[in-house]
Design a protein around this motif. Structure first.
Motif, PDB file in Angstrom:
ATOM      1  N   ASP A   4      40.479 -28.358  25.268  1.00  0.00           N
ATOM      2  CA  ASP A   4      40.747 -26.918  25.378  1.00  0.00           C
ATOM      3  C   ASP A   4      42.036 -26.458  24.712  1.00  0.00           C
ATOM      4  O   ASP A   4      42.668 -25.509  25.172  1.00  0.00           O
ATOM      5  N   ASP A   5      42.442 -27.099  23.613  1.00  0.00           N
ATOM      6  CA  ASP A   5      43.644 -26.625  22.926  1.00  0.00           C
ATOM      7  C   ASP A   5      43.307 -25.769  21.706  1.00  0.00           C
ATOM      8  O   ASP A   5      44.191 -25.314  20.998  1.00  0.00           O
ATOM      9  N   GLY A   6      42.013 -25.566  21.448  1.00  0.00           N
ATOM     10  CA  GLY A   6      41.591 -24.701  20.362  1.00  0.00           C
ATOM     11  C   GLY A   6      41.594 -25.357  18.990  1.00  0.00           C
ATOM     12  O   GLY A   6      41.273 -24.699  18.003  1.00  0.00           O
ATOM     13  N   THR A   7      41.955 -26.622  18.907  1.00  0.00           N
ATOM     14  CA  THR A   7      41.976 -27.285  17.610  1.00  0.00           C
ATOM     15  C   THR A   7      40.614 -27.883  17.282  1.00  0.00           C
ATOM     16  O   THR A   7      39.746 -28.000  18.146  1.00  0.00           O
ATOM     17  N   GLN A  48      43.267 -33.302  12.132  1.00  0.00           N
ATOM     18  CA  GLN A  48      43.282 -32.221  13.120  1.00  0.00           C
ATOM     19  C   GLN A  48      43.675 -30.918  12.436  1.00  0.00           C
ATOM     20  O   GLN A  48      44.601 -30.890  11.621  1.00  0.00           O
ATOM     21  N   TRP A  49      42.960 -29.851  12.832  1.00  0.00           N
ATOM     22  CA  TRP A  49      43.152 -28.538  12.213  1.00  0.00           C
ATOM     23  C   TRP A  49      43.234 -27.448  13.269  1.00  0.00           C
ATOM     24  O   TRP A  49      42.652 -27.570  14.343  1.00  0.00           O
ATOM     25  N   ARG A  50      43.876 -26.379  12.934  1.00  0.00           N
ATOM     26  CA  ARG A  50      43.990 -25.221  13.837  1.00  0.00           C
ATOM     27  C   ARG A  50      42.688 -24.430  13.902  1.00  0.00           C
ATOM     28  O   ARG A  50      42.400 -23.808  14.913  1.00  0.00           O
ATOM     29  N   THR A  77      32.608 -31.979  11.998  1.00  0.00           N
ATOM     30  CA  THR A  77      33.684 -31.305  12.720  1.00  0.00           C
ATOM     31  C   THR A  77      33.437 -31.450  14.217  1.00  0.00           C
ATOM     32  O   THR A  77      32.300 -31.318  14.677  1.00  0.00           O
ATOM     33  N   TYR A  78      34.508 -31.709  14.972  1.00  0.00           N
ATOM     34  CA  TYR A  78      34.408 -31.958  16.408  1.00  0.00           C
ATOM     35  C   TYR A  78      35.439 -31.147  17.178  1.00  0.00           C
ATOM     36  O   TYR A  78      36.465 -30.751  16.633  1.00  0.00           O
ATOM     37  N   THR A  79      35.162 -30.954  18.458  1.00  0.00           N
ATOM     38  CA  THR A  79      36.157 -30.503  19.426  1.00  0.00           C
ATOM     39  C   THR A  79      36.230 -31.586  20.500  1.00  0.00           C
ATOM     40  O   THR A  79      35.307 -32.386  20.649  1.00  0.00           O
ATOM     41  N   VAL A  80      37.333 -31.615  21.223  1.00  0.00           N
ATOM     42  CA  VAL A  80      37.525 -32.659  22.246  1.00  0.00           C
ATOM     43  C   VAL A  80      36.825 -32.237  23.528  1.00  0.00           C
ATOM     44  O   VAL A  80      37.115 -31.174  24.076  1.00  0.00           O
TER      45      VAL A  80
END
Length: 110
Positions: free
Chosen positions: A9-12, A66-68, A99-102
């Protein structure tokens, strides 16, 4: 942020590219990707970090950036300077980028 930190949930966004590579080409592939990261990727807007990991058996390489935002990834992949390194890397190994999110992070109790 100056180091790789993995959080939910950090938006990256993470761009993870797993390359299948011949063991004798793994080091060259790592060097090509590292050079591209040093010269271009890390200077692009939205880049947080780039990590390059090589398997001990020499058959795989993981490129973890990692990207914003997804837009930052897309803009970077459209840069002609970056495309030169993408193409050089693809000539050395077979890429499989996504592309992934945590979803979750687990740590041992302290």
């Amino acid at each position: 942020m100056t180091e790789t930190i993995i959080r939910t949930d950090d938006g990256t966004f993470a761009m993870i590219n797993v390359f299948e590579v011949e063991p004798e080409k793994q080091r060259e592939l790592a060097e090509v990707l590292s050079e591209g990261a040093e010269k271009f990727i890390r200077h692009r807007p939205g880049c947080i970090s780039v990590n390059i990991m090589t398997s001990r058996d020499g058959k795989r390489l993981v490129y973890f950036a990692q990207w914003r935002s997804k837009a930052d990834i897309k803009a970077t992949m459209g840069d002609p300077d970056v495309q030169v390194y993408r193409d050089r890397a693809a000539a050395l190994g077979t890429p499989d980028p996504h592309t992934y999110t945590v979803f979750a992070v687990h740590h041992p109790e302290s």
